[in-house]
Write a protein that holds these residues in place. Structure first.
Motif, mmCIF file in Angstrom:
data_model
loop_
_atom_site.group_PDB
_atom_site.id
_atom_site.type_symbol
_atom_site.label_atom_id
_atom_site.label_comp_id
_atom_site.label_asym_id
_atom_site.label_seq_id
_atom_site.Cartn_x
_atom_site.Cartn_y
_atom_site.Cartn_z
ATOM 1 N N HIS A 60 -1.478 1.193 3.376
ATOM 2 C CA HIS A 60 -2.236 0.026 3.829
ATOM 3 C C HIS A 60 -1.323 -1.041 4.429
ATOM 4 O O HIS A 60 -1.484 -1.437 5.574
ATOM 5 C CB HIS A 60 -3.045 -0.572 2.678
ATOM 6 C CG HIS A 60 -4.134 0.338 2.212
ATOM 7 N ND1 HIS A 60 -5.322 0.460 2.876
ATOM 8 C CD2 HIS A 60 -4.183 1.191 1.160
ATOM 9 C CE1 HIS A 60 -6.068 1.356 2.244
ATOM 10 N NE2 HIS A 60 -5.397 1.814 1.215
ATOM 11 N N CYS A 61 -0.346 -1.512 3.645
ATOM 12 C CA CYS A 61 0.490 -2.617 4.127
ATOM 13 C C CYS A 61 1.815 -2.128 4.684
ATOM 14 O O CYS A 61 2.523 -2.882 5.337
ATOM 15 C CB CYS A 61 0.717 -3.642 3.017
ATOM 16 S SG CYS A 61 1.662 -3.006 1.623
ATOM 17 N N HIS B 139 2.223 -4.443 -3.771
ATOM 18 C CA HIS B 139 2.298 -5.496 -2.763
ATOM 19 C C HIS B 139 0.914 -5.982 -2.347
ATOM 20 O O HIS B 139 0.652 -7.186 -2.315
ATOM 21 C CB HIS B 139 3.059 -5.003 -1.531
ATOM 22 C CG HIS B 139 4.425 -4.489 -1.859
ATOM 23 N ND1 HIS B 139 5.442 -5.293 -2.341
ATOM 24 C CD2 HIS B 139 4.939 -3.229 -1.806
ATOM 25 C CE1 HIS B 139 6.517 -4.563 -2.555
ATOM 26 N NE2 HIS B 139 6.245 -3.306 -2.236
ATOM 27 N N CYS B 140 0.031 -5.045 -1.996
ATOM 28 C CA CYS B 140 -1.271 -5.452 -1.475
ATOM 29 C C CYS B 140 -2.410 -5.149 -2.439
ATOM 30 O O CYS B 140 -3.535 -5.597 -2.224
ATOM 31 C CB CYS B 140 -1.525 -4.788 -0.121
ATOM 32 S SG CYS B 140 -1.722 -2.997 -0.222
ATOM 33 N N CYS C 244 -0.846 -0.106 -4.983
ATOM 34 C CA CYS C 244 0.309 -0.728 -4.349
ATOM 35 C C CYS C 244 0.594 -2.077 -5.002
ATOM 36 O O CYS C 244 -0.310 -2.899 -5.125
ATOM 37 C CB CYS C 244 0.044 -0.904 -2.858
ATOM 38 S SG CYS C 244 1.329 -1.871 -2.034
ATOM 39 N N CYS D 288 3.467 2.262 1.460
ATOM 40 C CA CYS D 288 2.041 2.048 1.239
ATOM 41 C C CYS D 288 1.289 2.357 2.528
ATOM 42 O O CYS D 288 1.711 1.949 3.610
ATOM 43 C CB CYS D 288 1.808 0.605 0.815
ATOM 44 S SG CYS D 288 0.061 0.184 0.721
HETATM 45 ZN ZN ZN Z 1 0.301 -1.982 0.070
#
Ligand code: ZN
Ligand code: ZN
Length: 119
Positions: free
Chosen positions: A106-107, A85-86, A83, A104
């Protein structure tokens, strides 16, 4: 004569590799098993309660993605991508780019997928 054959063979291999790279690169998995190394690919279960991950998953068996997770038994096994982003691994869409973006696991942020542009 032999040298010439080797040279021609070398050129054919180079061309084949180039063609393969150009055509299949956008769809190639991000985590390729090294040649001669342990077989299998990197897979990730997107079931939040499971979190199964295998670096050497044998994907040679027939079946469509997502595959059935060997741990939780659900069809939530994907090839992962990182990802932006994270920085965590999240599920990559299995075939081509039929969606413009994914979320994603996760985030929850949207990851824009860039389909190969026709030139
Ligand atoms: Zn993410
Ligand atoms: Zn699982």
């Amino acid at each position: 004569m032999n040298r010439q054959k080797i040279l021609i063979g070398g050129i054919i291999v180079c061309v084949a590799v180039t063609v393969y790279a150009v055509i299949f690169k956008p769809f190639a998995p991000k985590f390729k098993a090294p040649e001669g190394g342990p077989k299998g690919i990197h897979v990730l279960c997107t079931n939040a309660d499971c979190g199964f991950e295998d670096q050497h998953y044998d994907a040679s068996a027939r079946g469509r993605w997502p595959r059935t997770c060997p741990k939780c038994g659900q069809k939530t096994l994907y090839m992962p991508m990182r990802c932006p982003h994270c920085g965590e691994l999240t599920a990559e869409p299995p075939t081509g780019y039929d969606k413009p973006s994914i979320k994603c696991i996760h985030c929850g942020k949207e990851i824009m997928l860039q389909p190969p542009m026709p030139q």
